[in-house]
Design a protein around this motif. Structure first.
Motif, mmCIF file in Angstrom:
data_model
loop_
_atom_site.group_PDB
_atom_site.id
_atom_site.type_symbol
_atom_site.label_atom_id
_atom_site.label_comp_id
_atom_site.label_asym_id
_atom_site.label_seq_id
_atom_site.Cartn_x
_atom_site.Cartn_y
_atom_site.Cartn_z
ATOM 1 N N UNK A 1224 0.832 -1.212 0.000
ATOM 2 C CA UNK A 1224 0.000 0.000 0.000
ATOM 3 C C UNK A 1224 0.860 1.254 0.000
ATOM 4 N N UNK A 1225 1.941 1.237 0.769
ATOM 5 C CA UNK A 1225 2.836 2.400 0.773
ATOM 6 C C UNK A 1225 3.485 2.578 -0.588
ATOM 7 N N UNK A 1226 3.920 1.464 -1.172
ATOM 8 C CA UNK A 1226 4.543 1.559 -2.492
ATOM 9 C C UNK A 1226 3.531 2.037 -3.531
ATOM 10 N N UNK A 1227 2.287 1.617 -3.358
ATOM 11 C CA UNK A 1227 1.250 2.055 -4.299
ATOM 12 C C UNK A 1227 1.014 3.555 -4.171
ATOM 13 N N UNK A 1228 0.954 4.039 -2.939
ATOM 14 C CA UNK A 1228 0.788 5.479 -2.733
ATOM 15 C C UNK A 1228 1.986 6.245 -3.288
ATOM 16 N N UNK A 1229 3.173 5.704 -3.055
ATOM 17 C CA UNK A 1229 4.378 6.365 -3.580
ATOM 18 C C UNK A 1229 4.399 6.349 -5.090
ATOM 19 N N UNK A 1230 3.861 5.284 -5.704
ATOM 20 C CA UNK A 1230 3.874 5.196 -7.170
ATOM 21 C C UNK A 1230 2.836 6.113 -7.793
ATOM 22 N N UNK A 1231 1.815 6.478 -7.028
ATOM 23 C CA UNK A 1231 0.781 7.360 -7.572
ATOM 24 C C UNK A 1231 1.278 8.793 -7.673
ATOM 25 N N UNK A 1232 2.070 9.202 -6.684
ATOM 26 C CA UNK A 1232 2.531 10.593 -6.654
ATOM 27 C C UNK A 1232 3.301 10.995 -7.914
ATOM 28 N N UNK A 1233 4.254 10.157 -8.425
ATOM 29 C CA UNK A 1233 4.965 10.572 -9.640
ATOM 30 C C UNK A 1233 4.060 10.741 -10.855
ATOM 31 N N UNK A 1234 2.979 9.970 -10.920
ATOM 32 C CA UNK A 1234 2.036 10.150 -12.038
ATOM 33 C C UNK A 1234 1.417 11.528 -11.971
ATOM 34 N N UNK A 1235 0.962 11.900 -10.780
ATOM 35 C CA UNK A 1235 0.372 13.229 -10.620
ATOM 36 C C UNK A 1235 1.431 14.313 -10.761
ATOM 37 N N UNK A 1236 2.659 13.995 -10.309
ATOM 38 C CA UNK A 1236 3.743 14.958 -10.447
ATOM 39 C C UNK A 1236 4.046 15.255 -11.903
ATOM 40 N N UNK A 1237 4.024 14.207 -12.732
ATOM 41 C CA UNK A 1237 4.254 14.408 -14.165
ATOM 42 C C UNK A 1237 3.130 15.235 -14.771
ATOM 43 N N UNK A 1238 1.896 14.979 -14.346
ATOM 44 C CA UNK A 1238 0.768 15.784 -14.812
ATOM 45 C C UNK A 1238 0.997 17.252 -14.487
ATOM 46 N N UNK A 1239 1.312 17.497 -13.204
ATOM 47 C CA UNK A 1239 1.503 18.883 -12.789
ATOM 48 C C UNK A 1239 2.634 19.562 -13.536
ATOM 49 N N UNK A 1240 3.767 18.835 -13.656
ATOM 50 C CA UNK A 1240 4.926 19.413 -14.349
ATOM 51 C C UNK A 1240 4.616 19.650 -15.815
ATOM 52 N N UNK A 1241 3.942 18.680 -16.444
ATOM 53 C CA UNK A 1241 3.647 18.814 -17.870
ATOM 54 C C UNK A 1241 2.662 19.945 -18.126
ATOM 55 N N UNK A 1242 1.638 20.065 -17.281
ATOM 56 C CA UNK A 1242 0.658 21.109 -17.507
ATOM 57 C C UNK A 1242 1.242 22.487 -17.242
ATOM 58 N N UNK A 1243 2.088 22.561 -16.211
ATOM 59 C CA UNK A 1243 2.727 23.838 -15.926
ATOM 60 C C UNK A 1243 3.631 24.251 -17.071
#
Length: 1634
Positions: A1224-1243
């Motif tokens: 579960x921790x690894x899953x939560x950690x793996x989700x953040x980079x997906x959203x991070x890429x979204x944020x970075x790409x949109x910015x």
């Protein structure tokens, strides 16, 4: 042997030759033939005497014959297909050939699993050969034995059947031989045929010889074969059942051309392994043996689940640009993509539904058997006992298959939709409100301060508040058009020129507000799509239950109850249906209460968020006690609504608890009193189970409907985004008129950069193509290029103009980001992309990577070129300050970098690229004067720029003019001039005025004391300052749970927990008592005549038990609620007190987001999830122990099995939780980079499209989604892993107990009660493990909060620390040998400082960076560790409480911090003064001098201030901070570089206010970079390395030739003016003294 054969033949003879087949045909087929049509009768007649054709033993032969025909058809079809392919592509290969060819070229050609598969095939071959041998022997025995006297005259008909079986087994052996000898890649077809033939044979024998054993009157049809029959059955079971179930599957690549090097275990797992999740055993056991199971050890992702393959498969149905049905809703596209999965899931749910009735049916028939002593039994009891085992086991297996397919589909949908949203977002138009509004916030960089890098860090998030400064649909948050980036311009725009209305976003009509709301925070909306909306898809599981399971189960429940209870069942159904609206009505009320509760929660969270944003100001002003009380009051209001929510939830829970009890009571009353039936154990306990199922189904309707509606809303939102988002012109179909005008670029201008007769808008408004008038709203801004504008190739082109003229829009138009409106037949615009485009946005965009990776941006590393770029962009010294150099990670949004560093890295990326054309949007804006000069001299004049085409937007016209080859000047969205700089200045008076101001600023910048050097130690600390957040490993610790549970009881813990556990035990005891009492009631009918049973008495006692159960259940819930409320209140107060009472040092190294998470998400979890799960767990454990106790009391022998079951369940739960927590921790950690890429790409959307880097970002998105998918698949599979094992243990326990009770002679009532308890106990084990796991996850919030309750603290207030009421009467300040350090083991930053300042004096403090100026102010306020004495108005400050000291000192920092709310709330946050005092303070601060009464944008006490004051200029913020200081009426005022980052006009106003409006007794300490700011002070203090090197009147210090102050003045460019100011100050001081 001969005797045995003779005996077998005698048995056949006694049966009369083929009589066995005739009897079977008569029993099995006669009813069918009799009730069928005439053609069946004719067929039977034609068969005549050969009735063995209708024998069930002939079925395997028919299946084998059908297999032969099917194989021939498949072989023929494959040959034709191969020829077709050969003719089409000229090669001799077919489907399998293609796969085989790919396999030979890849590791899939020879897989490690092949050896295991071959071993299983050899075993099956041996079994088939054994069957052939035994069938030959049976044939011989049936017809041609050695005993001649027994041989019949003709061949018996049964011989033909055995001969057919012999041929069938021979055919099976040939297929098995092929599976052994052929290549593993081509045996799939023959293996399937073999399995079908063998399974059909096995089923025939089960029907003929297995089923009769489970009945009382029947005997096996082939019993004459004796032991040979069971030998054949055992071998057949091995070949037909065990081998197919346990043989591994061969890995078949999803894409034969790109097979996976490491297939997922589930791709090669056997059917049993998949069904029982055995393929996860290795993972679970490894995780159990490790402290934390790393991501790399998770099972690899199957290639069919990779994002690239999923998108490739689904895009034709879902992507609007590939689908043929563009307007089709997303739901129908998903349904088509996953249609086969939907069908299989529906079938599995049907099986699950039927399997759930196995236990009630088994219990009923077992109890009937016991009630009748088996006299009327047709089926033996062991069959029903087996139902108690196989029913739940098969149910959980089918349910696991359903869940496996559903979770796989869910994860795939998440991956597909995430990537589709990402791809679609890369096509989105960057819609802004208009360049005029956006560019009205452009930076007037060169006019100001020497430390703009610091100023640039002051405004992150300024565009998050929804004011019109950030009111854009998407581009408000991206590079060039970003209001966030341009908001920083307010630091330098003179107050008179600030478009305050535009910034405050007051608006003047509903249309504007609607536009603003529509366009606000599109990044947040898109992130919401891939988080909240995709998360809602999980509830789509309810749609299957709603559409498939519930209708079927309700029908079966009604039928089952009617079969058991007759018409009485409908009385209970009427109660259920009549009471159904009650939970619905209460739920509706609960939703209203929850909505109000959320409002109160939002208010508290908003207060906490704003407080954390200005936490330093709160500490410096001594507001902690008042703020704590304010937050506590809001928390109390919130908790009142939390309590109401819980009380309504308790009512719903009690209704759901009582309604089933009422239902059973009404049913049994009508059954016994109205219809005069005798109550039996079989009736009571079976109907009880079904009533519970029926009630659950009806209530699940209300549970699933909100989730299903939420799924619908989520899909609608994603569909609207895919269908209605405005895209770039390249992806849209333009209207016909515009398409005709949009002619291609003429061949003569293919390499031209520029425009001809073109207009551009930010939005593609087809109805608004007419040009807007000059007075139109800024939202209708249009960029117009009349005639032609061609930029010079191979040189530097300057794009200049005043703020709001459209400079950024010009670059956006070239890049295709704006909507093109042709204004003539020869209209075009062109930006040649063949040689590459590089783009540097004004708001610097960096990725969360290393500095080197940000500069390279995917380009190959060339050391020589890279070093040149670093040097020419002024980054060499910055990299030296980082321990990791260019390998330093910049963090999310470049958090570890200053604004200037981010700007230079963005520039370096463009310079390093090989692009021929560079578009640079005001890259000098975030740099101070010295750095900007360095960039121009080294970079723009360097060899890396030479020969490349540069389009440079800039305000630094004077500085950049020497490098320009071509200058374009804009005004109001039009080209005012093009050519030379002198021409631009001549045609644009506003621009000329700005250039003059810039030149003056450049001259004044020379007076800046701060050198072009940075504090190495400070910068290095900045890189390391933020400590890594603690990550919990393993289970939640007992200290954290102890803190929480102890808080339940408050001051009376023992009393509380005694009452709580007593009520809990009584509640569960009454639950079990009512089940026992029903059995006891039914037992009376067994022991007495029905007329002797006092029905009314038993009904009365039953009603009393039900009422007692309801009462105790409600009492338990109320006590639990009281405890959780008490804990929530206590923990929140202690957390807030701890955070507000900590040191500045701790706050500096702890990001506010972490504190905010504790105060919001974690507190919310403690309020709801933790408390709920804790109560459920305590309740379940109590119930489980009582049920186990009941089983042991009724059957003491089962003490050991019960203990074993509990121990085994606990151990499996421990193993599971250890693995699941890590996953579960690894899953939560793996989700953040997906959203991070979204944020970075949109910015950085504009930058990505400019560089043409969309594909590389898509590839990176695939990788990150795959990582998340890998963890998610394992996460969901682990849930089923434990479910199956716990259910299997429970089924074993229940069935073994049933066997003991049935064959042990226990009464039916006692057996029913004991089985009910055993089944309940078994089911509770799994739920206890699950709830405990959820509590472990939720309990992490307690640990996180507890960590922040134990942080370092400042000294707490004491009674002795309260100063006298008159204090301070003056601003007299005396310091004796003051030393200071930031940490106990850190170096001293102040060394033995001593000075004395009289009340009312103005003292200037100067010194180079790192000399200790700011540290001195912190030391005076005791914000850092100090030694020595500080006397404020005669009292030592170390003897005074910190809040008292700081509340009587006011500091105005360089960037004042303001709260979200009205101006009144900012000046007087605790409502201590009236408006007259506040307005006087504003007037004294000079605000009214800068605005008129008729100005509609004037600032008043009711003006709304955005968080951080982001809708005000820095100058306005400084004036408000000064007004706040005047309101506080402190005797000591400190200005810490308060005017260094604002324009000179504002500085003049503030300094004038300080001289004239403050009380004469106020002492003012001014830290400044500008000498002119402090040269008229009464005294000047010069610091160096933490020591006072000079202190005295400025004119006296200037007379000393060795004075450091004199040296600084002499080096400045305006020393005469400074000398005059010092002399004037001396004169005024003397005048005052006289």
């Amino acid at each position: 042997m001969a005797a045995w054969i003779a005996d077998r033949q005698r048995a056949f003879r006694d049966l009369g030759g083929g009589a066995m087949a005739d009897v079977e045909a008569q029993v099995v087929l006669e009813p069918i033939v009799a009730s069928s049509s005439s053609w069946i009768m004719l067929t039977v007649q034609q068969l005549g005497a050969t009735s063995y054709f209708l024998s069930t033993l002939a079925i395997p032969s028919y299946v084998a014959l059908a297999s032969v025909l099917a194989l021939l058809l498949q072989f023929t079809f494959r040959k034709l297909h191969t020829k077709f392919n050969a003719a089409k592509i000229g090669t001799e290969t077919g489907d399998d050939g293609a796969v085989a060819e790919a396999s030979e070229a890849t590791p899939t050609g020879a897989q490690p699993i092949d050896t295991t598969i071959r071993i299983f095939n050899v075993v099956r071959l041996a079994a088939c050969l054994a069957l052939v041998g035994m069938s030959i022997f049976s044939t011989y025995v049936a017809g041609w034995g050695d005993a001649a006297e027994l041989r019949p005259a003709g061949v018996p008909e049964s011989v033909w059947l055995h001969l057919a079986l012999c041929i069938t087994y021979t055919y099976s052996s040939l297929l098995a031989l092929h599976s052994v000898l052929a290549a593993p890649s081509v045996i799939g077809t023959t293996t399937r045929h073999l399995a079908i033939v063998l399974v059909s044979t096995w089923l025939v024998y089960v029907y003929r010889d297995g089923w009769p054993l489970a009945t009382v009157p029947l005997t096996p049809l082939d019993a004459v074969e004796g032991m040979l029959l069971w030998a054949k059955f055992a071998v057949l079971t091995l070949a037909a059942v065990l081998v197919p179930l346990f043989v591994p599957r061969r890995y078949v690549p999803h894409d034969p051309k790109n097979p996976s090097l490491t297939p997922a275990p589930e791709q090669t797992a056997s059917i049993v392994s998949l069904s029982m999740y055995l393929f996860l055993d290795k993972t679970v056991l490894e995780a159990y043996q490790m402290e934390h199971f790393p991501f790399e050890r998770l099972p690899p992702l199957g290639d069919y689940d990779s994002a690239s393959n999923l998108v490739k498969r689904s895009s034709p149905e879902l992507d609007p640009f590939q689908s043929t049905k563009k307007s089709r809703h997303l739901f129908w596209g998903l349904l088509r993509v996953f249609r086969f999965d939907v069908i299989v899931m529906s079938i599995m749910l049907i099986f699950v539904t039927f399997a759930r009735f196995a236990s009630p049916l088994g219990i009923r028939n077992l109890l009937l058997y016991l009630e009748t002593d088996g006299t009327e039994a047709f089926v033996r009891p062991w069959l029903w006992i087996s139902w108690l085992f196989f029913g739940p086991v098969l149910g959980t297996i089918f349910d696991s298959w359903f869940t496996y397919i559903w979770t796989r589909t869910l994860v795939r949908m998440e991956a597909i939709l995430t990537q589709l949203v990402f791809d679609h977002a890369l096509r989105m138009r960057v819609k802004a409100d208009g360049a005029a509004e956006s560019e009205a916030q452009d930076k007037e960089q060169a006019q100001t301060a020497p430390t703009p890098e610091t100023a640039s860090d002051s405004s992150p998030g300024s565009s998050q508040q929804g004011d019109s400064a950030s009111a854009s649909t998407f581009a408000a948050d991206v590079d060039a058009g970003s209001a966030q980036g341009k908001q920083k311009a307010k630091a330098v725009v003179p107050i008179q020129e600030v478009p305050a209305k535009a910034k405050r976003g007051d608006g003047d009509g509903k249309d504007k507000k609607r536009d603003k709301d529509k366009g606000k925070n599109a990044i947040g909306k898109v992130n919401n799509l891939v988080t909240t909306d995709l998360g809602a898809l999980m509830m789509g599981q309810g749609a299957f239950y709603f559409a498939v399971q519930m209708p079927l189960q309700i029908v079966l429940c009604v039928w089952f109850l009617y079969d058991i209870l007759g018409v009485s069942a409908f009385a209970g159904l009427v109660v259920i249906i009549a009471t159904l609206p009650l939970p619905g009505a209460v739920s509706k009320k609960l939703r209203g209460v929850q909505a109000e509760k959320m409002k109160k929660t939002d208010e508290r969270v908003q207060s906490v968020t704003e407080s954390l944003a200005v936490i330093r100001m709160i500490k410096l002003f001594g507001w902690e006690p008042r703020l704590t009380q304010q937050l506590t009051d809001k928390r109390e209001t919130e908790l009142q609504w939390v309590l109401r929510t819980k009380l309504w939830s308790i009512l719903i829970t009690n209704l759901n608890h009582v309604i089933p009890l009422m239902t059973m009571m009404v049913t049994f009353i009508s059954y016994t009193t109205i219809f005069k039936n005798e109550l039996s154990a079989s009736t009571v306990f079976s109907s009880m189970a079904v009533f519970e199922m029926f009630s659950m189904q009806l209530h699940m309707i209300f549970g699933f409907l909100p989730g299903i509606m939420r799924v619908r809303v989520a899909l609608d939102r994603i569909n609207d985004f895919m269908q209605k988002t405005e895209l770039l012109d390249d992806f849209t179909e333009q209207p016909a008129v515009r398409a005709e005008l949009a002619l291609p670029v003429p061949e003569t201008h293919v390499n031209t950069i520029g425009f001809r007769n073109a207009s551009f808008t930010w939005a593609n408004d087809q109805n608004g193509s007419n040009p807007s008038t000059p007075g139109a709203s800024r939202r209708n801004f249009t960029l117009r290029i009349e005639d032609v504008l061609y930029f010079e190739r191979g040189g530097i082109n300057l794009i200049v103009g005043p703020t709001g003229s459209g400079k950024t829009s010009l670059l956006m138009a070239l890049l295709g980001e704006m909507h093109h409106i042709p204004t003539g037949p020869d209209s075009f615009y062109n930006l040649p992309r063949g040689g590459g485009i590089a783009y540097a946005a004004q708001e610097s965009w960096v990725q969360n990577e290393t500095i080197r990776d940000n500069i390279l941006f995917g380009a190959p590393y060339d050391e020589e070129r890279y070093d040149k770029v670093i040097a020419q962009c002024g980054l060499k010294r910055d990299l030296e300050l980082f321990d990791a150099g260019d390998q330093t990670e910049v963090g999310e949004k470049g958090i570890t970098l200053s604004g200037g560093q981010k700007a230079r890295i963005t520039l370096a990326r463009a310079v390093y690229s090989s692009a021929e054309i560079l578009l640079l949007d005001d890259v000098l804006a975030a740099l101070d004067v010295h750095t900007a000069k360095l960039i121009i001299d080294k970079c723009f004049k360097g060899d890396l720029i030479r020969g490349r085409t540069v389009l440079l937007v800039t305000h630094n016209v004077t500085m950049a003019s020497p490098i320009s080859h071509f200058v374009v000047s804009l005004a109001a969205g039009r080209i005012s001039s093009q050519g030379s700089l002198s021409s631009a200045l001549e045609h644009n008076q506003k621009l000329a005025a700005e250039v003059a101001d810039e030149r003056e600023a450049l001259e004044k910048a020379e007076m800046d004391i701060q050198e072009d050097e940075q504090d190495t130690e400070t910068k290095k600390a900045a890189g390391k300052l933020v400590v890594a957040e603690e990550i919990a490993v393993g289970h939640v610790g007992w200290p954290a749970m102890k803190l929480y549970l102890a808080s339940w009881g408050g001051e009376h813990r023992i009393l509380f927990w005694t009452a709580f556990m007593s009520i809990c035990t009584i509640t569960e005891f009454t639950e079990n008592a009512q089940v026992w009492y029903l059995g006891y009631w039914a037992k009376q009918y067994e022991q007495h005549d029905a007329s002797q049973v006092n029905t009314a008495l038993y009904i009365g006692f039953y009603a009393i038990i039900i009422l007692l159960s309801a009462f105790t259940y409600a009492a338990f819930a109320l006590i639990h609620t009281a405890g959780t409320q008490r804990a929530s209140r206590k923990i929140h107060k202690e957390l807030i007190t701890s955070v507000l009472g900590t040191t500045l040092r701790w706050l500096d190294k702890t990001p506010a987001s972490r504190i905010l998470t504790r105060c919001t998400q974690d507190i919310d979890s403690i309020d709801t999830t933790v408390g709920r799960f804790t109560g459920i767990l305590i309740n379940m454990v109590t119930a489980m122990l009582l049920k186990l106790g009941a089983v042991v009391a009724m059957s003491p022998i089962f003490t050991i099995p019960g203990a074993f079951l509990a121990t085994a369940g606990a151990w499996i739960g421990q193993v599971y939780m250890k693995a699941q927590l890590s996953v579960k921790r690894e899953r939560s950690n793996a989700r953040a980079p997906v959203l991070g890429l979204f944020g970075a790409a949109f910015t950085g959307l504009v930058s990505i499209r400019a560089y043409g880097a969309q594909d590389s970002f898509r590839t990176e998105s695939f990788k990150r989604i795959d990582k998340y998918t890998r963890a998610s698949r394992t996460f969901y599979n682990l849930n089923r892993w434990i479910s199956i094992r716990i259910d299997l243990l429970g089924a074993m326990f229940s069935s073994s107990l049933a066997a003991y009770l049935v064959y042990g002679g226990t009464s039916a009532s006692d057996t029913g009660f004991t089985l009910n308890m055993a089944v309940g106990f078994s089911n509770l084990i799994l739920y206890v493990v699950r709830v405990y796991n959820m509590l472990e996850v939720a309990g992490n919030s307690i640990e996180r909060v507890k960590q922040y309750m134990e942080i370092e603290q400042e000294p707490k207030p004491t009674e002795s620390g309260i100063p006298p009421a008159y204090w301070p009467a003056s601003g007299h300040l005396k310091v004796e040998k003051l030393s200071a350090r930031y940490s106990p083991d850190g170096p001293r930053i102040l060394e033995d400082i001593s000075f004395e300042i009289k009340s009312g004096e103005r003292v200037g403090i100067v010194g180079r960076t790192g000399s200790g100026k700011s540290s001195l102010t912190l030391a005076l306020l005791r914000c850092i560790l100090t030694e020595g004495k500080v006397y404020y108005d005669g009292i030592p400050t170390d003897s005074i409480n910190l809040d008292a000291l700081r509340s009587h000192v006011t500091i105005i920092p360089q960037v004042p911090e303001l709260l979200s709310g009205t101006l009144r709330q900012n000046l007087d946050p605790f409502e201590q003064y009236d408006d007259v005092v506040l307005n006087d303070a504003l007037r004294s601060a000079g605000l009214f001098a800068l605005q008129t009464d008729v100005d509609e944008d004037r600032i008043t006490l009711d003006t709304h201030i955005s968080s951080g004051g982001s809708n005000l200029s820095v100058g306005q913020r400084q004036i408000l901070a000064l007004a706040r200081a005047i309101v506080r009426q402190s005797k000591l005022l400190i200005l810490d570089e308060a005017t260094s980052a604002i324009d000179y006009a504002t500085d003049t106003v503030i300094q004038e206010s300080l001289r004239k409006e403050l009380d004469k007794g106020v002492t003012v300490l001014t830290i400044a970079h500008r000498l002119q700011t402090i040269m008229d002070a009464d005294q000047i203090m010069v610091l160096d390395a933490g020591r006072i090197v000079e202190f005295g009147k400025p004119d006296i210090l200037l007379k000393d030739e060795k004075s450091l102050l004199r040296a600084l003045v002499d080096e400045s460019g305006d020393k005469e003016k400074l000398y005059a100011m010092a002399a004037g100050s001396s004169g005024s001081t003397e005048d005052d003294s006289t």
